[in-house]
Scaffold this active site. Structure first.
Site, PDB file in Angstrom:
ATOM      1  N   ASP A  96      21.242  64.010  31.810  1.00  0.00           N
ATOM      2  CA  ASP A  96      21.788  63.177  30.555  1.00  0.00           C
ATOM      3  C   ASP A  96      21.553  61.717  31.562  1.00  0.00           C
ATOM      4  O   ASP A  96      22.037  61.769  33.270  1.00  0.00           O
ATOM      5  CB  ASP A  96      23.733  63.520  31.102  1.00  0.00           C
ATOM      6  CG  ASP A  96      23.234  64.658  30.183  1.00  0.00           C
ATOM      7  OD1 ASP A  96      22.467  65.826  29.888  1.00  0.00           O
ATOM      8  OD2 ASP A  96      24.622  65.385  29.692  1.00  0.00           O
ATOM      9  N   ASP A 148      27.414  70.304  17.786  1.00  0.00           N
ATOM     10  CA  ASP A 148      28.980  69.844  19.159  1.00  0.00           C
ATOM     11  C   ASP A 148      29.821  71.185  18.071  1.00  0.00           C
ATOM     12  O   ASP A 148      30.934  69.828  16.679  1.00  0.00           O
ATOM     13  CB  ASP A 148      29.007  69.010  18.667  1.00  0.00           C
ATOM     14  CG  ASP A 148      27.518  68.547  19.926  1.00  0.00           C
ATOM     15  OD1 ASP A 148      26.553  68.949  20.549  1.00  0.00           O
ATOM     16  OD2 ASP A 148      27.144  67.230  19.974  1.00  0.00           O
TER      17      ASP A 148
END
Length: 236
Positions: free
Chosen positions: A8, A129
């Site tokens: 990330d 998600d």
């Protein structure tokens, strides 16, 4: 089972942060390119990259993603805040092998079909998600992961990335049960993300038939090595 070591990135740095809590960010002392190259040298066939700048609306890391795709001898799967066909096509244009599209793309009528047409369904994964099996599509309401996965399949997208937000970044265990159920009921390949903290989990997911697992913090914190994780993920 494919293993996806996660990188990330934010402001050019390697960062781990839970998407439900931007204040949880931890910056790691790694160069993203060097880390990706190391993962590839250690045997990774894929590298999973999330552009946190795009996720949190502070910019984008397109140049870095393109450099990763060009220089790293592994396939790059990249996403982060991608919600339209145009944005998905721009990420693919960086040279990545697969773009991850947020479920908010389903808010527009025919939105997922438009993504599949623009990119090719085989080059797209839908990010789900979720909390307790439901995805918050703010400001478009809430929808069950099964409904969204079936809509993806109807659009020509056969891969989803399932993240349990209650587990993400906590190393307490990923939702392998939910992943296998979703794969069975929707007819999709499910990549599990969020919470993988042990080699035993990876071995159990492989045995259960999970298509892929994303591992981030556990590798960065040294809980196990990538070589160990790849060994647990591969067929005996």
């Amino acid at each position: 089972m494919d293993l996806y070591p996660a990188i990330d990135v934010s402001a050019g740095r390697v960062v781990r942060v839970r998407r439900d809590d931007p204040t949880s960010a931890v910056v790691y002392p790694h160069d993203p390119l060097e880390l990706a190259a190391r993962y590839a040298r250690e045997g990774a066939r894929w590298v999973h990259v999330v552009d946190l700048d795009r996720v949190f609306g502070t910019g984008e890391a397109a140049a870095l993603v393109a450099e990763l795709a060009r220089r790293v001898p592994a396939r790059v799967q990249a996403g982060g805040g991608v919600t339209t066909a145009e944005a998905a096509a721009s990420v693919l244009a960086c040279g990545v092998a697969r773009v991850i599209v947020h479920a908010r793309a389903a808010l527009a009528p025919g939105g997922l079909a438009a993504v599949a047409r623009a990119c090719g369904g085989a080059k797209v994964a839908l990010a789900l998600d979720a909390r307790q099996g439901v995805v918050d599509l703010e400001p478009g309401g809430r929808r069950p992961v099964l409904d969204l996965a079936r809509e993806a399949v109807a659009a020509g997208i056969r891969t989803v990335v399932l993240t349990d937000l209650a587990r993400e970044g906590r190393l307490g265990g990923a939702d392998a049960v939910g992943a296998t159920a979703l794969a069975r009921d929707a007819g999709v390949d499910v990549i599990v993300s969020g919470g993988v903290g042990s080699l035993a989990e990876l071995a159990a997911m492989r045995a259960a038939g999970v298509s892929g697992a994303i591992v981030g913090r556990a590798l960065l914190d040294g809980r196990f090595t990538l070589s160990e994780a790849l060994a647990c993920s591969s067929s005996p």
